[in-house]
Design a protein around this motif. Sequence first.
Motif, mmCIF file in Angstrom:
data_model
loop_
_atom_site.group_PDB
_atom_site.id
_atom_site.type_symbol
_atom_site.label_atom_id
_atom_site.label_comp_id
_atom_site.label_asym_id
_atom_site.label_seq_id
_atom_site.Cartn_x
_atom_site.Cartn_y
_atom_site.Cartn_z
ATOM 1 N N LEU A 1 -8.821 -10.938 8.451
ATOM 2 C CA LEU A 1 -8.068 -11.041 7.197
ATOM 3 C C LEU A 1 -6.559 -11.005 7.470
ATOM 4 O O LEU A 1 -5.793 -11.806 6.923
ATOM 5 N N ARG B 1 -11.747 -25.613 -3.225
ATOM 6 C CA ARG B 1 -11.219 -24.255 -2.997
ATOM 7 C C ARG B 1 -9.738 -24.266 -3.363
ATOM 8 O O ARG B 1 -8.927 -24.916 -2.701
ATOM 9 N N SER C 1 -5.366 -14.194 8.878
ATOM 10 C CA SER C 1 -5.314 -15.306 7.916
ATOM 11 C C SER C 1 -3.998 -15.334 7.144
ATOM 12 O O SER C 1 -3.611 -16.375 6.625
ATOM 13 N N GLY D 1 -7.101 -18.941 -4.235
ATOM 14 C CA GLY D 1 -8.376 -18.526 -4.831
ATOM 15 C C GLY D 1 -8.956 -17.284 -4.171
ATOM 16 O O GLY D 1 -9.690 -16.505 -4.800
ATOM 17 N N ASP D 2 -8.652 -17.072 -2.920
ATOM 18 C CA ASP D 2 -9.102 -15.872 -2.208
ATOM 19 C C ASP D 2 -8.053 -14.772 -2.368
ATOM 20 O O ASP D 2 -8.355 -13.681 -2.868
ATOM 21 N N ILE D 3 -6.824 -15.060 -1.983
ATOM 22 C CA ILE D 3 -5.747 -14.068 -2.042
ATOM 23 C C ILE D 3 -4.507 -14.725 -2.659
ATOM 24 O O ILE D 3 -4.077 -15.790 -2.196
#
Length: 408
Positions: free
Chosen positions: A157, A131, A160, A135-137
């Motif tokens: 969210l 990961r 995080s 990669g997400d945000i």
Amino acid sequence: MKRLAAARREVIAAMPRIAQAEVPLALARGLVLAADVVAPHPVPPFTNSAVDGYAVRASDTASVPVELRVTGDLPAGVVSSAVITPGTAVRIMTGAALPGGADAMVMVEDTVVIGDRVRITRSAAPGDHVRTAGGDIAAGAVVLRRGDRLGPVHLGLLASIGVAVPVVSRRPVVAVLSTGDEIQPPDTATLRPGMIRDANRPMLVGLLGELGVEVRDLGIVPDDGRLLRSTLEEAAASCDAVVTSGGVSMGEHDLVKQVLAGLGRVEFWQVAMQPAKPFAFGFLGGTPLFGLPGNPVSSMVAFEQFVRPGLLAAMGATRLFRPRIEAALAEPVSTTPEKVVFLRVAFAGPNVVRSAGGQASNVLSALAAADGLAVIPVGVGAVAAGDRVAVELFRADESRTLAEATDD
Ligand code: AMP
Ligand code: MG
């Protein structure tokens, strides 16, 4: 008669905006963001493993089986400065930072431990089970926008990225009361002749609670002008909005209408909808007031069409209306073409709905059995069996029994 769309627009445009506040996540569910939220750091914050296994150089696993020397052990939370050199691997757990030199993960299931070495039985490609940081945000990305309403996932969210106290619209305080000389508290043991129990207030308190506002329950007010006036004045002075049930139609004892007319800027509308044709909206001082009709189904439908979107607009929400899906109506209906008609319907199959029972505005049992409201627009007088209609869903809670659940 006023068209529903026009009445709705007027209500939404007139709603005063609720002030902003900083509210901790634990208290922020259902509130609406007052500003865009930008990620101050990437998520994930560092490149890490998606599996329990071995961090490797993918090129070392090009032909398998291959044995690599295990040079370390990294549980989640531990960061190693060790660099993986050719022929070596590090045992790491899900969520631990990938050590330098590694570009792939091999799952523990694809390995065999042999003393201080590990046999890899499946080749890894660069990036496998990794990961990547951001990669997400990405850092600087807009994560949520002003006007987004915070559900449980949004709270996660925000957490995080370290936004523990988001800027939102303060939780509105909404007063609710029932009117009518015949209306008795639900716990009345024996109803005297002519009396009925107050169905609307518990329902409206529940609808307001579901919307996430703070409810001030003012009970039942009899059809007494003086009492009604003082109750409404007090409610308007201390709350962000007032919701009443009953007393807004054409009868002589429809006192809400008379009292309001004397008190403030209030309009009585005959809205081209069924149920819920009579509806009052206005202001006492600066406080918006929703006068819902007394028939329970009318009260609920008027709440859904005016109060809910109106309060969401006051909170600054971008999305104001419940989801609509298209479904086939299982049986034919004829409706009045002058009004938009909301039929209480239940799912009879995937994208098929049927009447949930009696469609008169007092029949709360059918509304209780319904999954949604089929919307038959103005100008349409008949719907044939199998015709597709819009269905506005008002129940986000469960609609399928264990027996009806699919074998996913
Ligand atoms: P109204 O709008 O006051 O003329 O009432 C219309 C109909 O709804 C009458 O049959 C009332 O008895 C009924 N009703 C009014 N308020 C309530 C309530 N809180 N719960 C159940 N029925 C009500
Ligand atoms: Mg009444």
